[in-house]
Design a protein around this motif. Sequence first.
Motif, PDB file in Angstrom:
ATOM      1  N   GLY A   1      -1.677  -7.800   3.904  1.00  0.00           N
ATOM      2  CA  GLY A   1      -2.242  -6.931   2.878  1.00  0.00           C
ATOM      3  C   GLY A   1      -3.648  -6.486   3.229  1.00  0.00           C
ATOM      4  N   ALA A   2      -4.443  -7.420   3.744  1.00  0.00           N
ATOM      5  CA  ALA A   2      -5.807  -7.084   4.156  1.00  0.00           C
ATOM      6  C   ALA A   2      -5.797  -6.091   5.315  1.00  0.00           C
ATOM      7  N   MET A   3      -4.881  -6.284   6.266  1.00  0.00           N
ATOM      8  CA  MET A   3      -4.767  -5.353   7.390  1.00  0.00           C
ATOM      9  C   MET A   3      -4.360  -3.964   6.913  1.00  0.00           C
ATOM     10  N   GLY A   4      -3.533  -3.927   5.874  1.00  0.00           N
ATOM     11  CA  GLY A   4      -3.132  -2.644   5.313  1.00  0.00           C
ATOM     12  C   GLY A   4      -4.316  -1.847   4.802  1.00  0.00           C
ATOM     13  N   GLY A   5      -5.318  -2.560   4.282  1.00  0.00           N
ATOM     14  CA  GLY A   5      -6.527  -1.884   3.824  1.00  0.00           C
ATOM     15  C   GLY A   5      -7.259  -1.196   4.960  1.00  0.00           C
ATOM     16  N   PHE A   6      -7.282  -1.841   6.127  1.00  0.00           N
ATOM     17  CA  PHE A   6      -7.901  -1.229   7.304  1.00  0.00           C
ATOM     18  C   PHE A   6      -7.163   0.044   7.704  1.00  0.00           C
ATOM     19  N   VAL A   7      -5.842  -0.027   7.681  1.00  0.00           N
ATOM     20  CA  VAL A   7      -5.035   1.132   8.064  1.00  0.00           C
ATOM     21  C   VAL A   7      -5.322   2.312   7.142  1.00  0.00           C
ATOM     22  N   LEU A   8      -5.412   2.036   5.848  1.00  0.00           N
ATOM     23  CA  LEU A   8      -5.665   3.108   4.885  1.00  0.00           C
ATOM     24  C   LEU A   8      -7.040   3.739   5.081  1.00  0.00           C
ATOM     25  N   LEU A   9      -8.002   2.955   5.550  1.00  0.00           N
ATOM     26  CA  LEU A   9      -9.333   3.506   5.809  1.00  0.00           C
ATOM     27  C   LEU A   9      -9.277   4.604   6.867  1.00  0.00           C
ATOM     28  N   PHE A  10      -8.370   4.448   7.822  1.00  0.00           N
ATOM     29  CA  PHE A  10      -8.235   5.448   8.879  1.00  0.00           C
ATOM     30  C   PHE A  10      -7.368   6.626   8.437  1.00  0.00           C
ATOM     31  N   LEU A  11      -6.405   6.360   7.551  1.00  0.00           N
ATOM     32  CA  LEU A  11      -5.510   7.425   7.102  1.00  0.00           C
ATOM     33  C   LEU A  11      -6.169   8.307   6.051  1.00  0.00           C
ATOM     34  N   ASN A  12      -6.613   7.677   4.982  1.00  0.00           N
ATOM     35  CA  ASN A  12      -7.255   8.415   3.884  1.00  0.00           C
ATOM     36  C   ASN A  12      -7.992   7.406   3.015  1.00  0.00           C
ATOM     37  N   VAL A  13      -9.303   7.453   3.045  1.00  0.00           N
ATOM     38  CA  VAL A  13     -10.105   6.454   2.347  1.00  0.00           C
ATOM     39  C   VAL A  13      -9.852   6.471   0.842  1.00  0.00           C
ATOM     40  N   ASN A  14      -9.421   7.618   0.305  1.00  0.00           N
ATOM     41  CA  ASN A  14      -9.159   7.698  -1.136  1.00  0.00           C
ATOM     42  C   ASN A  14      -7.961   6.857  -1.559  1.00  0.00           C
ATOM     43  N   LEU A  15      -7.053   6.587  -0.614  1.00  0.00           N
ATOM     44  CA  LEU A  15      -5.885   5.766  -0.937  1.00  0.00           C
ATOM     45  C   LEU A  15      -6.278   4.327  -1.255  1.00  0.00           C
ATOM     46  N   ASN A  16      -7.411   3.884  -0.713  1.00  0.00           N
ATOM     47  CA  ASN A  16      -7.866   2.519  -0.973  1.00  0.00           C
ATOM     48  C   ASN A  16      -8.165   2.277  -2.447  1.00  0.00           C
ATOM     49  N   LYS A  17      -8.460   3.341  -3.170  1.00  0.00           N
ATOM     50  CA  LYS A  17      -8.761   3.196  -4.594  1.00  0.00           C
ATOM     51  C   LYS A  17      -7.569   2.664  -5.374  1.00  0.00           C
ATOM     52  N   PHE A  18      -6.369   2.858  -4.816  1.00  0.00           N
ATOM     53  CA  PHE A  18      -5.147   2.459  -5.506  1.00  0.00           C
ATOM     54  C   PHE A  18      -4.434   1.303  -4.808  1.00  0.00           C
ATOM     55  N   TYR A  19      -5.043   0.790  -3.749  1.00  0.00           N
ATOM     56  CA  TYR A  19      -4.420  -0.278  -2.963  1.00  0.00           C
ATOM     57  C   TYR A  19      -4.988  -1.620  -3.408  1.00  0.00           C
ATOM     58  N   PRO A  20      -4.148  -2.554  -3.841  1.00  0.00           N
ATOM     59  CA  PRO A  20      -4.663  -3.790  -4.460  1.00  0.00           C
ATOM     60  C   PRO A  20      -5.552  -4.635  -3.558  1.00  0.00           C
ATOM     61  N   TYR A  21      -5.200  -4.723  -2.269  1.00  0.00           N
ATOM     62  CA  TYR A  21      -5.983  -5.581  -1.385  1.00  0.00           C
ATOM     63  C   TYR A  21      -7.320  -4.962  -0.982  1.00  0.00           C
ATOM     64  N   SER A  22      -7.536  -3.714  -1.343  1.00  0.00           N
ATOM     65  CA  SER A  22      -8.834  -3.071  -1.091  1.00  0.00           C
ATOM     66  C   SER A  22      -9.740  -3.108  -2.309  1.00  0.00           C
ATOM     67  N   GLN A  23      -9.246  -3.626  -3.421  1.00  0.00           N
ATOM     68  CA  GLN A  23     -10.029  -3.602  -4.654  1.00  0.00           C
ATOM     69  C   GLN A  23     -11.336  -4.402  -4.576  1.00  0.00           C
ATOM     70  N   PRO A  24     -11.372  -5.566  -3.908  1.00  0.00           N
ATOM     71  CA  PRO A  24     -12.672  -6.244  -3.767  1.00  0.00           C
ATOM     72  C   PRO A  24     -13.693  -5.397  -3.011  1.00  0.00           C
TER      73      PRO A  24
END
Length: 244
Positions: A178-201
């Motif tokens: 889940g934490a690695m998924g947050g890294f992937v989303l940072l490269f794809l589209n940083v706005n997606l992290n707003k809705f990704y649970p493991y990026s909430q912290p």
Amino acid sequence: MRHYISAEWKKLNKIQLLIIGVVFVALSSFIGLGTYFANQSVLIDGTQDKVMWGQLTFYYTQILYPPMLAIFIAISLIQEFERKNLEMLRSNAVSIKKLLISKLFTVTALVIPIQFLVLIVYIVALKVANVELSSFVLLTLKWTLLSILSSLSILCIQAFAYAKTRSFGQSIGISALGAMGGFVLLFLNVNLNKFYPYSQPMIALRSRALEDFSLLELTIFIFVNLLFSVIFYRLTCYELEKRG
């Protein structure tokens, strides 16, 4: 409800969890602050406090924090699966819903001092780096408080992961993925992290934005975390009742 919380607080190995938390904070601080001090000479005056906060909290939230929360809730839940303790509790009319709430409450209570330890490390590091304290520190206090809410959503997800797998290792592995998924989303589209649970912290501590929430951002943050918390709390209750 008070009885459930009191019983869970007594059962929980608080010293063990706090030591684990301190170790995780120490590791992330070594990485984050090491990166900051290695590049301190090229930083623009007036930005050092923000850059340090970003470096310290980014590595903490995106690498180590989700697995730490997974360990906490797994340790809290694991005792219920030993020697068929969960079946015994159910036979004695113990409420699974209240039991889970009490576990989430007690684990969250232990997360609070660990989160404030990160803030203390930050303030001490500012002093060491001879960076003047500013009103930005007050913002970091606010963000630290908001990070507690983001912790709850991950705890609920990881409670479900452990209840589903009944495996300490697998549940920790899920949190790492889940934490690695947050890294992937940072490269794809940083706005997606707003809705990704493991990026909430990371969102809560503003590790990337380094500026306060807008009203819309805060509304989305609260909604997303409450949504994931409620959904996975209910899923965990269902799983515990079904497999108990």
